[in-house]
Design a protein around this motif. Structure first.
Motif, PDB file in Angstrom:
ATOM      1  N   PRO A 104     -20.132 -66.755   1.524  1.00 50.48           N
ATOM      2  CA  PRO A 104     -21.134 -66.789   0.454  1.00 50.48           C
ATOM      3  C   PRO A 104     -22.173 -67.883   0.647  1.00 50.48           C
ATOM      4  O   PRO A 104     -21.934 -68.906   1.302  1.00 50.48           O
ATOM      5  N   THR A 105     -23.336 -67.662   0.061  1.00 53.12           N
ATOM      6  CA  THR A 105     -24.424 -68.633   0.043  1.00 53.12           C
ATOM      7  C   THR A 105     -24.901 -68.777  -1.401  1.00 53.12           C
ATOM      8  O   THR A 105     -24.368 -68.138  -2.309  1.00 53.12           O
ATOM      9  N   ALA A 106     -25.897 -69.576  -1.574  1.00 52.53           N
ATOM     10  CA  ALA A 106     -26.463 -69.768  -2.911  1.00 52.53           C
ATOM     11  C   ALA A 106     -27.089 -68.491  -3.455  1.00 52.53           C
ATOM     12  O   ALA A 106     -27.361 -68.395  -4.655  1.00 52.53           O
ATOM     13  N   PHE A 107     -27.296 -67.499  -2.587  1.00 50.00           N
ATOM     14  CA  PHE A 107     -27.961 -66.261  -2.998  1.00 50.00           C
ATOM     15  C   PHE A 107     -27.006 -65.062  -3.022  1.00 50.00           C
ATOM     16  O   PHE A 107     -27.462 -63.914  -3.056  1.00 50.00           O
ATOM     17  N   SER A 108     -25.716 -65.293  -3.003  1.00 50.82           N
ATOM     18  CA  SER A 108     -24.756 -64.192  -2.892  1.00 50.82           C
ATOM     19  C   SER A 108     -24.611 -63.380  -4.176  1.00 50.82           C
ATOM     20  O   SER A 108     -24.044 -62.283  -4.151  1.00 50.82           O
ATOM     21  N   ARG A 109     -25.074 -63.917  -5.298  1.00 49.94           N
ATOM     22  CA  ARG A 109     -25.085 -63.176  -6.568  1.00 49.94           C
ATOM     23  C   ARG A 109     -23.705 -62.592  -6.901  1.00 49.94           C
ATOM     24  O   ARG A 109     -23.568 -61.430  -7.276  1.00 49.94           O
ATOM     25  N   GLY A 110     -22.682 -63.390  -6.728  1.00 50.59           N
ATOM     26  CA  GLY A 110     -21.334 -62.965  -7.062  1.00 50.59           C
ATOM     27  C   GLY A 110     -20.594 -62.271  -5.943  1.00 50.59           C
ATOM     28  O   GLY A 110     -19.399 -61.983  -6.069  1.00 50.59           O
TER      29      GLY A 110
END
Length: 472
Positions: A104-110
């Motif tokens: 995951p990254t900061a943009f994985s949106r869950g």
């Protein structure tokens, strides 16, 4: 390795850390690509290729961008991709190298940011096949099993793909900047894109207009190449359209067997927005969204800026038609230009549609009379067309040998047939990679017309509709 992208304002990315792979094992390594990048093959060990160890100079980040997904605007970002940095190749090119499926990254949106083995193998197969076909594309350096499970409908083996591109700047990157309404950030992004991909226009007074025009021209040429080999991207969202003019994101993509402009494979494209026949129009629509982001840079007067943008956007259709028609001429062995070439080409496609003809094998049979000829070649409509085609070829100064040579260079004998791709992936998921290696070997020389390719030229004998999936 360094990372020039991370010199942009911090709003364009977020620092990222690859998730640890418990027992990495490399199952595919593209040694030829590694050498062309100037990488030491012996240093590409499983720990590096899964992200457990970072190359010297790497600065892992996830890129921020937005996008129209099936027509709906959304703020996005790399949810399961991490850009490690940029490699300066021996030829002087700057190439992005990154991980896909590394957590995951900061943009994985869950989402979990992970990838299963199957979709990563698919991207490797298709992207390298596209490269061999001569189509601008991101490329695949390796696939590594992580030893970690990925939970989808079932529990699947996790994998990380290492992929490369001249950059992952997208139309969606500019949409992200425009949506934030910070003029300085938009200008800095545009200047970076120019310096990265079109440095020769940097000193021009109308450099932003030229940026728009260059991206339009590259994308129009790219779409023509897709159409000429029957490639269907499957998810032509604006965040999947590059500034460089390369093909990226090999999720629900596939190659068409039976020629039909209505062909769509993606399980999520229920309305056929991205079907084969729509692809040029969608690309034009996406580029209009790109032009909208550049309006503040094109002219201080919005009306003037819109006129500049519309002038450039009007070029898309002309460039696409020119590139497509020149490509069709080559596929038909026509080395000069005559006014009726377009009608001749489109008449053949209409006959192919009515005959439910295999797209690739039709041109393969026209190129090589020694291969098995389709049954429908004996039908009246095709026989009449063939007479026109033969007459047209006799009207040019090129010899018949020269005509066939350009056809052999323009009509692939093999493409990644959907059933062959599925066969290779299924075998690999069960521990047998020999099927995959053989397929990649055959696809590496699509214009060779070799004996070993014959079995790979046959379309599926299944009547069931083929469906592809995003793998997320």
């Amino acid at each position: 390795m360094n990372n020039s992208y991370s010199q942009l304002p911090e709003v364009f990315f977020a620092e990222a850390t690859p998730e640890e792979a418990t027992s990495p094992k490399v199952v595919l390594l593209n040694k030829g690509l590694a050498e062309s990048l100037g990488l030491e093959v012996e240093e590409l060990n499983p720990e590096v290729l899964c992200g457990n160890e970072l190359p010297e100079g790497a600065a892992p980040i996830a890129q921020a961008y937005a996008g129209h997904q099936f027509g709906n605007f959304t703020m996005l970002g790399d949810g399961r991709a991490i850009l490690l940095g940029e490699q300066l190749t021996p030829s002087g090119d700057r190439v992005d190298i990154g991980l896909k499926g590394s957590g995951p990254t900061a943009f994985s949106r869950g989402g979990d940011g992970l990838a299963a083995l199957g979709p990563m193998l698919r991207e490797y197969i298709i992207s390298e096949a596209m490269h061999a076909l001569g189509i601008p594309t991101s490329r695949s350096l390796s696939v590594t099993l992580t030893g970690n499970d990925v939970h989808r409908e079932n529990i699947l083996p996790g994998a990380v793909l290492v992929r490369t591109a001249s950059s992952y700047l997208r139309v969606g990157t500019f949409q992200y900047a425009a949506a934030r309404q910070v003029p300085e950030d938009l200008k800095e992004l545009a200047d970076y894109a120019i310096e990265r991909h079109f440095p020769d226009i940097a000193s021009q007074d109308n450099s932003y207009e030229l940026l728009l025009g260059n991206v339009i021209e590259r994308q129009a040429a790219l779409l023509a190449k897709w159409q000429l080999v029957g490639f269907i991207h499957g998810v032509m969202n604006t965040d999947n359209m590059t500034i460089s003019g390369e093909t990226i994101d090999y999720g629900p993509c596939a190659f068409m067997d039976v020629y039909d402009p209505a062909t769509v494979f993606s399980s999520i494209d229920v309305n056929g927005r991205y079907k084969y026949g729509n692809q040029p129009g969608i690309a034009s629509w996406n580029l209009a969204r790109f032009a909208e982001t550049l309006l503040p840079l094109l002219d201080e007067n919005q009306d003037e800026a819109i006129q500049i943008a519309e002038k450039q956007l009007a070029r898309f259709g002309n460039v696409f038609e020119r590139e497509w028609l020149n490509g069709m001429r080559a596929k038909l062995g026509l080395l000069d230009e005559q006014p009726l070439d377009e009608a001749l080409s489109k008449e053949l496609l209409l006959i192919m549609k009515d005959a439910q003809a295999d797209f690739t094998n039709t041109f393969r049979a026209l190129t090589d009379e020694n291969v098995e000829q389709p049954v429908w070649f004996s039908e009246d409509a095709f026989c009449e067309w063939k007479k026109k085609w033969e007459t047209r070829r006799k009207q040019q100064t090129a010899t018949i040998e020269e005509s066939y040579e350009i056809m052999r260079l323009s009509n692939p004998s093999v493409i990644p047939r959907n059933h062959r791709v599925e066969e290779a992936i299924e075998a690999a998921e069960n521990g047998d990679f020999s099927v995959l290696h053989k397929l990649n070997q055959v696809l590496a020389s699509p214009y060779s017309y070799s004996e070993e390719q014959v079995d790979y030229t046959k379309p599926t004998d299944s009547s069931a509709p083929y469906r592809t999936y995003c793998g997320t």
